[in-house]
Each structure stands twice: as C-alpha cells, then as structure tokens.
Design an enzyme around this catalytic site. Structure first.
Site, PDB file in Angstrom:
ATOM      1  N   ASP A  22       0.862  -1.188   0.000  1.00 21.93           N
ATOM      2  CA  ASP A  22       0.000   0.000   0.000  1.00 21.93           C
ATOM      3  C   ASP A  22       0.895   1.234   0.000  1.00 21.93           C
ATOM      4  O   ASP A  22       1.362   1.680   1.044  1.00 21.93           O
ATOM      5  CB  ASP A  22      -0.924   0.003   1.218  1.00 21.93           C
ATOM      6  CG  ASP A  22      -1.964   1.105   1.147  1.00 21.93           C
ATOM      7  OD1 ASP A  22      -2.967   0.922   0.429  1.00 21.93           O
ATOM      8  OD2 ASP A  22      -1.775   2.146   1.788  1.00 21.93           O
ATOM      9  N   GLU A  24       2.196   5.028  -0.179  1.00 18.42           N
ATOM     10  CA  GLU A  24       1.790   6.409   0.120  1.00 18.42           C
ATOM     11  C   GLU A  24       2.586   7.301  -0.821  1.00 18.42           C
ATOM     12  O   GLU A  24       3.756   7.016  -1.119  1.00 18.42           O
ATOM     13  CB  GLU A  24       2.055   6.770   1.571  1.00 18.42           C
ATOM     14  CG  GLU A  24       1.299   5.919   2.590  1.00 18.42           C
ATOM     15  CD  GLU A  24      -0.208   5.965   2.422  1.00 18.42           C
ATOM     16  OE1 GLU A  24      -0.735   7.036   2.055  1.00 18.42           O
ATOM     17  OE2 GLU A  24      -0.860   4.935   2.656  1.00 18.42           O
ATOM     18  N   ALA A  25       1.957   8.364  -1.299  1.00 18.97           N
ATOM     19  CA  ALA A  25       2.585   9.199  -2.319  1.00 18.97           C
ATOM     20  C   ALA A  25       2.332  10.672  -2.044  1.00 18.97           C
ATOM     21  O   ALA A  25       1.442  11.040  -1.265  1.00 18.97           O
ATOM     22  CB  ALA A  25       2.053   8.824  -3.709  1.00 18.97           C
ATOM     23  N   ASP A 131      -2.237   1.772  -6.925  1.00 20.72           N
ATOM     24  CA  ASP A 131      -0.818   1.614  -6.601  1.00 20.72           C
ATOM     25  C   ASP A 131      -0.009   1.106  -7.796  1.00 20.72           C
ATOM     26  O   ASP A 131       1.029   1.686  -8.149  1.00 20.72           O
ATOM     27  CB  ASP A 131      -0.653   0.641  -5.430  1.00 20.72           C
ATOM     28  CG  ASP A 131      -1.406   1.080  -4.201  1.00 20.72           C
ATOM     29  OD1 ASP A 131      -0.799   1.665  -3.299  1.00 20.72           O
ATOM     30  OD2 ASP A 131      -2.637   0.836  -4.142  1.00 20.72           O
ATOM     31  N   HIS A 188      -3.913   5.226   6.591  1.00 21.57           N
ATOM     32  CA  HIS A 188      -3.091   5.982   5.646  1.00 21.57           C
ATOM     33  C   HIS A 188      -1.611   5.969   6.016  1.00 21.57           C
ATOM     34  O   HIS A 188      -0.821   6.687   5.389  1.00 21.57           O
ATOM     35  CB  HIS A 188      -3.589   7.420   5.456  1.00 21.57           C
ATOM     36  CG  HIS A 188      -4.929   7.505   4.795  1.00 21.57           C
ATOM     37  ND1 HIS A 188      -5.189   6.929   3.576  1.00 21.57           N
ATOM     38  CD2 HIS A 188      -6.099   8.069   5.205  1.00 21.57           C
ATOM     39  CE1 HIS A 188      -6.459   7.152   3.254  1.00 21.57           C
ATOM     40  NE2 HIS A 188      -7.027   7.823   4.226  1.00 21.57           N
ATOM     41  N   ASP A 193      -1.539   0.086   6.976  1.00 16.66           N
ATOM     42  CA  ASP A 193      -2.598  -0.333   6.048  1.00 16.66           C
ATOM     43  C   ASP A 193      -2.272  -1.678   5.426  1.00 16.66           C
ATOM     44  O   ASP A 193      -3.150  -2.534   5.252  1.00 16.66           O
ATOM     45  CB  ASP A 193      -2.797   0.720   4.955  1.00 16.66           C
ATOM     46  CG  ASP A 193      -3.552   1.952   5.447  1.00 16.66           C
ATOM     47  OD1 ASP A 193      -4.005   1.937   6.614  1.00 16.66           O
ATOM     48  OD2 ASP A 193      -3.683   2.920   4.671  1.00 16.66           O
TER      49      ASP A 193
END
Length: 456
Positions: A22, A24-25, A131, A188, A193
């Site tokens: 998962d 994050e960006a 993703d 998040h 996650d």
C-alpha cells in the site's frame, strides 16, 4: 496460527504467498495534484497463505525528487514527516532492494526479475488498483523506466472481497468493520494499512477465498509519457459490416460528443471561429449545458464503471454535468484532432478547473494529474499521428483499466476517427450529448453495435 479452511477449500489456496502493498505518495488538497505523484512510503507485507501469518516485512521511506517538499495535507494524511523522506532512499534504490527481497524469499529470479517453475507462487495484493496501475507506472514513465515485470498482475482486494461476500467493498476500513476486525495502527500509514489488508486476506482465505489476480497491467501502453511503438493498422471491414468479434472478450464503451459549444454557434453570432481569441478552449452554450445534463437521463439504468473525458473545457464540463457526483479521469489523448482553431487549443488544467469549479459536485474527484503529459499544454507531441495516439489510448483503457463499462466524453473528429477505425463506417455523424454504444476489442478497436438502436 494456521488458517482453518471452509469445506470445499480444504486444500487451501494454490498461491503460497501474498505480497500486500500500500504505497503512500505525494499529494495535496488542491488542484492540480503533483504530476506525477511520487511514492514516499514503500511497504510490502509477506503473508504465508497456508499458515496465515506474516513472515517478513519490506519497508522504506522514499525520497521524492520532483516534488521534494511534502504538503501540510500530505503529512496530516499519512503521518509521514519531511525529515523522514529527506532521510529516505531513492525510488530506484528501493526497487532494487525490493527485488533482492523477493529473491531472498525465492519469489523471483533476481537476474531476470521473473518467477520460474522452481519458485514459490505469489501474488501482489493492493486495496484498489491505483498503486500498481497508476502510481508506480506514471512515476517510472516520467523517467522513461519500465515497470518490473513481476508487477504486471495483482489482486485488488476490494474486487475479491465483493465477489466472495457478494457485497460492495467501500474501502479498507469498511471491510475491517464488516468482518468484525479492529483497525490496527494509523489509517493511511502505508505499513499499517498493508498489515490490516493482510488481516483481511487471512479472514477471506478462512472463508473460502482462493487468491487469483483480478487486474493485469497492459504491456502496450504503460504511461501517457512513454513513446508508443507504431502498430500496423488493421484493414477496416466493408462499409457497414462489422468484423467478427468475440463479445465476451470486449468491453462496452459509450462514445459521447460534448454538448453544443460556443464555437459551434460562432457563425450565427458573426464571430470568426478560426481566429476569435475569445473562443480559445471555449465552453458550452446554454443549450449545450442542457444537452450535457440530459445525458444522465439517456443513460439511466445503464451501468457505468468509469467516466473518461477529454481535457478540453467543453468536453470536461459535459462529463461533469452528464455524470453528476461521479469521479472523472481526464485522458489527454482524447483532445480534438484535426483543425487547430482556437476552441481546440488546450489551456492549463488549473484554469479549466477554476472555470468549472461551480459545476463540481461535493466530493467529486477530477483526476487531471495521473495521465497529464509533462509541460501540458505547451509541449504536445507533433510526431504521433492521431490514429496512433487514439488507438494507444483505447488499448490502455482495455489493458490497464479493470472497468468493463466506460463512458468516454470527447469530440466530433475523435469519434469519427474511432468509428471509422473499428467499423469502416463513414455515415455516422455524432450528435451533441448523444451516446453511441460500441464494443472495445482487445486490440483497441471500437465496433459500433448498432447506432440506430437505443443505447441500452
């Protein structure tokens, strides 16, 4: 603790491991989004499907290079601090370490980056397709780097969950709640996650789920910024005679010409359509707005999984009005082809969104960043034919998107070019706001089912 399988699945799944990830960006709460969004947290949880336990974790914070400073919104959402990414590693170093990690667990051959018959069978798992379908390909595409082959297919846990339990999966937290599982850690946070998604997987396996890939990323069109290899054009069928096609392998696409534009009535208003600067990327007339709103009536009862729009104002406004409260993906290759009159000249998406802000529904997401070419709208490719770029766009819709029923809001010449490519017809004149039902073949061709029939 081993997983207890329901009757009918006593042998358990054939997939030995699930790699739950998962990303994050970089992100913000304003338009436009960072383009491309860059991965700042790269977590992967290795889940043994037989034992039902996590055997290992791969986790790094990644240093963004195009948008190095995190927004306040991004930090609040993810909990990731600026100093964490400053001390992080580059994406390319992270990918190298990740491939070594997969090889250590005998999941891929490190030299080739692909599985072989002696290695363990595994699948990646994500919560949604973003993703591996959008985020990673777009970031690597910006650097003209290919996506590693082992990322080609994966399990979208939301699709698998919906199929297993016959109910909609709205997101990770709702799935946890439905299954009576507590949220552990911070939502998040990529690593938290990933672990929570792994817990959902364990529960689903115990309820009889056999993990299988739900999504496969196409190899012909990875990113809007990557050059396309020229393909030989298929010979069209005789006029009005559709070529034979296996409908079970096709998706359904509704091509919709935008509502009446200000450019279409320029002549009646004694305006020079070819030169009037006020017609630059012009919007809809009052009639055009009504035609756009009427689309929702014409499409009532028709299942639509994805709405895609040209970036030009008249098309995007039509999509917003015609599909209220629906998220919209902007695809830049759907801009009008042919004449370079002012209304076909694109503007910055920031200006477009400012003009259309009042028509946006609450909570609606207009994705203008995922496919936006670098330096838009100033650096448009001049060496790609309209046929090649349109074909590539629809190959991408077939290969890289999982949705089966797609509404595409675009323009007169675009639709005419697509229809002639698929069916060889030259007698169809797209009307403002009127859907044309087509079959989208695996090759990216569009076959009009029957333009005289009702869209249903």
């Amino acid at each position: 603790m081993s997983v207890q399988y329901k009757k009918g699945n006593s042998d358990g799944p054939s997939v030995e491991y699930l790699c739950v990830l998962d990303f994050e960006a970089t992100c913000n709460d304003k338009h436009p989004k960072p383009n491309p969004q860059e991965i700042i947290e790269f977590p992967v949880v290795l889940l043994n499907t037989k034992a039902g336990n996590v055997e290992d974790v791969f986790h790094y914070y990644v240093r963004p290079d195009l948008h190095p400073n995190l927004s306040e919104f991004c930090t609040k959402l993810t909990g990731i601090k600026q100093e964490q990414v400053n001390a992080g590693i580059s994406l390319f170093e992270c990918l190298k370490l990740h491939e070594q990690w997969l090889q250590k667990h005998n999941l891929v051959n490190y030299e080739s980056g692909t599985p072989d018959t002696d290695q363990k069978h595994f699948l990646f798992v994500t919560c949604g397709d973003w993703d591996l379908k959008t985020c990673l390909p777009n970031q690597l595409g910006h650097h003209n780097v290919k996506v590693p082959s082992f990322f080609r297919s994966w399990v979208n846990i939301k699709k698998a969950y919906s199929k297993l339990y016959n109910r909609k999966a709205n997101g990770m937290t709702s799935m946890l709640e439905d299954l009576g599982l507590d949220l552990q850690g911070r939502h998040h946070s990529g690593i938290d996650d990933s672990k929570n998604i792994a817990r959902i997987c364990v529960r689903m396996i115990s309820d009889g789920w056999v993990p299988k890939a739900t999504t496969c990323r196409g190899t012909r069109f990875q990113s809007s910024e990557q050059p396309q290899k020229k393909k030989a054009r298929e010979a069209p069928s005789p006029k009005g005679v559709p070529r034979e096609v296996d409908e079970t392998q096709c998706k359904t696409v509704y091509l919709i010409r935008h509502g009446q534009s200000q450019g279409q009535v320029a002549k009646k208003q004694n305006r020079d359509r070819k030169k009037d600067p006020k017609l630059l990327d012009c919007g809809l007339t009052s009639l055009g707005r009504q035609q756009a709103k009427d689309i929702s009536k014409l499409m009532q009862g028709v299942p639509i999984d994805l709405v895609v729009s040209s970036p030009l104002t008249r098309a995007l406004n039509t999509a917003i009005l015609g599909f209220p409260n629906r998220d919209i993906l902007v695809h830049y290759e759907l801009r009008e082809v042919g004449s370079r009159i002012p209304e076909n000249t694109p503007r910055s998406m920031k200006k477009v969104m400012q003009d259309l802000h009042s028509d946006l529904g609450t909570g609606v997401d207009i994705d203008i960043g995922s496919l936006q070419p670098a330096n838009w709208p100033n650096a448009l490719p001049s060496n790609v034919s309209k046929h090649d770029r349109l074909r590539a766009a629809f190959e991408w819709l077939y290969d890289a998107r999982a949705e089966k029923n797609i509404a595409v809001v675009c323009h007169f010449n675009v639709i005419r070019s697509l229809i002639q490519d698929g069916l060889g017809r030259t007698d169809i004149r797209p009307q403002n706001g009127v859907p044309i039902k087509c079959l989208l073949t695996p090759e990216g061709s569009l076959i009009v089912t029957n333009p005289e029939d009702d869209i249903k």
